[in-house]
Design an enzyme around this catalytic site. Sequence first.
Site, mmCIF file in Angstrom:
data_model
loop_
_atom_site.group_PDB
_atom_site.id
_atom_site.type_symbol
_atom_site.label_atom_id
_atom_site.label_comp_id
_atom_site.label_asym_id
_atom_site.label_seq_id
_atom_site.Cartn_x
_atom_site.Cartn_y
_atom_site.Cartn_z
ATOM 1 N N GLY A 164 -20.910 -1.937 7.135
ATOM 2 C CA GLY A 164 -21.054 -1.270 5.840
ATOM 3 C C GLY A 164 -21.641 -2.207 4.806
ATOM 4 O O GLY A 164 -21.148 -2.296 3.680
ATOM 5 N N SER B 186 -24.745 -2.365 3.342
ATOM 6 C CA SER B 186 -25.920 -2.024 2.539
ATOM 7 C C SER B 186 -25.631 -1.985 1.044
ATOM 8 O O SER B 186 -26.544 -2.123 0.230
ATOM 9 C CB SER B 186 -26.500 -0.676 2.982
ATOM 10 O OG SER B 186 -25.603 0.385 2.684
ATOM 11 N N ASN C 125 -15.806 -3.879 6.970
ATOM 12 C CA ASN C 125 -15.785 -3.349 5.607
ATOM 13 C C ASN C 125 -16.107 -1.865 5.513
ATOM 14 O O ASN C 125 -15.673 -1.208 4.553
ATOM 15 C CB ASN C 125 -16.790 -4.145 4.762
ATOM 16 C CG ASN C 125 -17.138 -3.446 3.475
ATOM 17 O OD1 ASN C 125 -16.362 -3.441 2.527
ATOM 18 N ND2 ASN C 125 -18.321 -2.839 3.429
ATOM 19 N N SER D 242 -6.985 -2.334 1.314
ATOM 20 C CA SER D 242 -7.016 -1.872 -0.071
ATOM 21 C C SER D 242 -5.627 -1.990 -0.675
ATOM 22 O O SER D 242 -4.616 -1.996 0.044
ATOM 23 C CB SER D 242 -7.468 -0.399 -0.126
ATOM 24 O OG SER D 242 -7.314 0.132 -1.424
ATOM 25 N N SER E 272 -4.466 0.340 -1.870
ATOM 26 C CA SER E 272 -3.966 1.647 -1.445
ATOM 27 C C SER E 272 -3.153 1.577 -0.168
ATOM 28 O O SER E 272 -2.526 2.565 0.223
ATOM 29 C CB SER E 272 -5.140 2.617 -1.251
ATOM 30 O OG SER E 272 -5.804 2.853 -2.465
ATOM 31 N N TYR F 211 -6.779 8.829 2.662
ATOM 32 C CA TYR F 211 -7.382 7.498 2.569
ATOM 33 C C TYR F 211 -6.338 6.388 2.677
ATOM 34 O O TYR F 211 -6.531 5.422 3.435
ATOM 35 C CB TYR F 211 -8.136 7.391 1.246
ATOM 36 C CG TYR F 211 -8.698 6.038 0.913
ATOM 37 C CD1 TYR F 211 -9.867 5.577 1.512
ATOM 38 C CD2 TYR F 211 -8.082 5.216 -0.035
ATOM 39 C CE1 TYR F 211 -10.401 4.336 1.191
ATOM 40 C CE2 TYR F 211 -8.609 3.977 -0.359
ATOM 41 C CZ TYR F 211 -9.768 3.541 0.248
ATOM 42 O OH TYR F 211 -10.287 2.308 -0.071
ATOM 43 N N LYS G 160 -5.966 2.742 5.137
ATOM 44 C CA LYS G 160 -5.977 1.365 4.642
ATOM 45 C C LYS G 160 -4.685 0.639 5.007
ATOM 46 O O LYS G 160 -4.695 -0.575 5.261
ATOM 47 C CB LYS G 160 -6.208 1.358 3.132
ATOM 48 C CG LYS G 160 -7.622 1.795 2.746
ATOM 49 C CD LYS G 160 -8.670 0.868 3.373
ATOM 50 C CE LYS G 160 -10.081 1.213 2.979
ATOM 51 N NZ LYS G 160 -11.085 0.271 3.508
#
Length: 278
Positions: free
Chosen positions: A13, A15, A97, A151, A153, A164, A168
């Site tokens: 991930g 970019s 990531n 995270s 989270s 989500y 995490k």
Amino acid sequence: MSLLTGKIVCVTGSSRGIGRACAIECAKHGATGLVLHYFGDDVTEGEIRSLKAEIEGAYTYAKVATVPGDIADPATAVKAIAVGVESFGRIDVLVSNAGICPFADFLTMPHATWERTRQVNLDGTFYVTQAVANQMKTQVPQGGAIIGISSISALVGGGTQCHYTPTKAGILSLMQSCAIALGKYNIRANAVLPGTIATDINKEDLADEKKKDGMIQRTCLRRLGGESISVSQSISSQTSSLAPDDIAGPVVFLASDLAKYVTGASLLVDGGLFVNLQ
């Protein structure tokens, strides 16, 4: 100080956002090979080309290999590691990531949203961690460093993040267990837990100025991650506008020999958001 001189680093991930900042920071600290994974659509294709050009232009010792693909597909992880080994001979560091967070109401959330979020965030992390660990076990010299981007989270809830936050928390737990499973192969596994970082993943949520200001006031440092970026900490002003290098620095530390006795740890990087209950 070059903390990663000669290291080969794989970032999923990469970019944009945290992944992009980690790739840049690793190159800045001496990584000579970077395996940069990205999703592979038209948008990320352009982003990864610009990132490759920026890194190789600014750090002439660094070479970049790119790998497109859906990280939720186990074949993507296998391909990323294979490309790294073919290009550079080994993998010293993995920064897992890649992740998504489509905010959604729990009671009306389509099951497809739950499935996709879990597949990308948790399944994808498992696949790439397993693939790189097998490579690190067999390469000479043996070993490496794995950093899972979890995270805050993982520790607290979110009303529109019921799909989500479990992913995490799962990444945090995965890194802890991998530290135990892989330590005998000289492989370290640690988790980084970002707080609220200004990236594309939450830009719509932070567009609510009242909510954003509330989040800022809750941090001890009175700013969100990635919002105070000096020119010297990024390659270009275009990158620095959203470069969350507040996370990239701790990632480089965990990837480096400064953290050679650190494994199974969780590093909360949130500007003091978690502790500020008053």
